[in-house]
Scaffold this motif. Sequence first.
Motif, PDB file in Angstrom:
ATOM      1  N   ALA A   1       0.843  -1.203   0.000  1.00 21.00           N
ATOM      2  CA  ALA A   1       0.000   0.000   0.000  1.00 21.00           C
ATOM      3  C   ALA A   1       0.874   1.247   0.000  1.00 21.00           C
ATOM      4  O   ALA A   1       0.584   2.224  -0.705  1.00 21.00           O
ATOM      5  CB  ALA A   1      -0.932  -0.004   1.204  1.00 21.00           C
ATOM      6  N   PHE A   2       1.948   1.207   0.791  1.00 20.01           N
ATOM      7  CA  PHE A   2       2.865   2.340   0.838  1.00 20.01           C
ATOM      8  C   PHE A   2       3.462   2.594  -0.548  1.00 20.01           C
ATOM      9  O   PHE A   2       3.524   3.742  -0.996  1.00 20.01           O
ATOM     10  CB  PHE A   2       3.989   2.074   1.861  1.00 20.01           C
ATOM     11  CG  PHE A   2       5.077   3.096   1.819  1.00 20.01           C
ATOM     12  CD1 PHE A   2       4.888   4.346   2.383  1.00 20.01           C
ATOM     13  CD2 PHE A   2       6.294   2.809   1.202  1.00 20.01           C
ATOM     14  CE1 PHE A   2       5.905   5.301   2.342  1.00 20.01           C
ATOM     15  CE2 PHE A   2       7.292   3.754   1.155  1.00 20.01           C
ATOM     16  CZ  PHE A   2       7.104   5.011   1.727  1.00 20.01           C
ATOM     17  N   ASN A   3       3.896   1.540  -1.232  1.00 16.09           N
ATOM     18  CA  ASN A   3       4.504   1.704  -2.564  1.00 16.09           C
ATOM     19  C   ASN A   3       3.501   2.274  -3.563  1.00 16.09           C
ATOM     20  O   ASN A   3       3.820   3.176  -4.336  1.00 16.09           O
ATOM     21  CB  ASN A   3       5.042   0.368  -3.076  1.00 16.09           C
ATOM     22  CG  ASN A   3       6.296  -0.067  -2.346  1.00 16.09           C
ATOM     23  OD1 ASN A   3       6.959   0.733  -1.677  1.00 16.09           O
ATOM     24  ND2 ASN A   3       6.618  -1.352  -2.443  1.00 16.09           N
ATOM     25  N   GLN A   4       2.248   1.746  -3.577  1.00 24.02           N
ATOM     26  CA  GLN A   4       1.238   2.246  -4.520  1.00 24.02           C
ATOM     27  C   GLN A   4       0.884   3.703  -4.231  1.00 24.02           C
ATOM     28  O   GLN A   4       0.849   4.541  -5.133  1.00 24.02           O
ATOM     29  CB  GLN A   4      -0.026   1.379  -4.455  1.00 24.02           C
ATOM     30  CG  GLN A   4       0.152   0.020  -5.069  1.00 24.02           C
ATOM     31  CD  GLN A   4      -1.097  -0.846  -4.934  1.00 24.02           C
ATOM     32  OE1 GLN A   4      -2.038  -0.481  -4.223  1.00 24.02           O
ATOM     33  NE2 GLN A   4      -1.085  -1.996  -5.586  1.00 24.02           N
ATOM     34  N   ARG A   5       0.632   3.992  -2.959  1.00 23.59           N
ATOM     35  CA  ARG A   5       0.258   5.370  -2.597  1.00 23.59           C
ATOM     36  C   ARG A   5       1.435   6.313  -2.789  1.00 23.59           C
ATOM     37  O   ARG A   5       1.248   7.460  -3.206  1.00 23.59           O
ATOM     38  CB  ARG A   5      -0.235   5.385  -1.138  1.00 23.59           C
ATOM     39  CG  ARG A   5      -0.749   6.709  -0.682  1.00 23.59           C
ATOM     40  CD  ARG A   5      -2.041   7.078  -1.417  1.00 23.59           C
ATOM     41  NE  ARG A   5      -2.505   8.347  -0.897  1.00 23.59           N
ATOM     42  CZ  ARG A   5      -2.981   9.311  -1.643  1.00 23.59           C
ATOM     43  NH1 ARG A   5      -3.108   9.130  -2.941  1.00 23.59           N
ATOM     44  NH2 ARG A   5      -3.372  10.447  -1.110  1.00 23.59           N
ATOM     45  N   GLY A   6       2.648   5.826  -2.504  1.00 21.42           N
ATOM     46  CA  GLY A   6       3.838   6.659  -2.687  1.00 21.42           C
ATOM     47  C   GLY A   6       4.024   7.077  -4.131  1.00 21.42           C
ATOM     48  O   GLY A   6       4.350   8.231  -4.412  1.00 21.42           O
ATOM     49  N   VAL A   7       3.811   6.164  -5.064  1.00 22.15           N
ATOM     50  CA  VAL A   7       3.939   6.498  -6.495  1.00 22.15           C
ATOM     51  C   VAL A   7       2.904   7.548  -6.879  1.00 22.15           C
ATOM     52  O   VAL A   7       3.210   8.521  -7.590  1.00 22.15           O
ATOM     53  CB  VAL A   7       3.767   5.223  -7.362  1.00 22.15           C
ATOM     54  CG1 VAL A   7       3.633   5.561  -8.833  1.00 22.15           C
ATOM     55  CG2 VAL A   7       4.937   4.276  -7.145  1.00 22.15           C
TER      56      VAL A   7
END
Length: 195
Positions: free
Chosen positions: A155-161
């Motif tokens: 979730a962090f990676n998707q939201r971070g992008v």
Amino acid sequence: TAVVIMVMAIVMMAAGLLSFVEGYPPARYYFLAWITLFIAIVIFALEVLGAVEGSYMSKWGLQVGAAMEALLFAIAISDRINLMKQQTLAAQEKLVEQEKILRTAQEQANRELELRVDQRTRELAKVVEDLARVNEKLDRLNQLDELTHLYNRRAFNQRGVQLLAQCRRELRPLSVLLLDVDHFKQVNDRYGHLV
């Protein structure tokens, strides 16, 4: 010659009579035409053989018989043409009726097919909707930690992008804060991620 023509006339009369008996209406005129010629030939042959005296009938009988034969053949041909027209009209009416039946059957089949396609489309739309809901749920579950129910690294990676792209568009800075809570890595290493 008269004998040959008489034999031929008898054969033709028999053929005409047989055709008429078998149910072919124009054959009656054909039969009558050959009888007329046969009678004229018989009278002519009797005169030639000397069995009867020459008379007006024997003198002109062959020509009258041939003319009557031609007239009766013309009537037979017109009767045959009329019969063919009637048969053609009957066949056309039958074809029109069969076409109506086929058209009705085709329309009924099209209606049934449309109903089945509509029903299948509704069923497929429901399945797609259910599948979308399940995929949404799976996607949410994939982004949550099972133990804490907090967002995980995926979730962090998707939201971070997404956030990084937004900050670039708006020319704004992005900050990330990373914390190590009470040497949590040691707990993971010792007891495993699930604990």
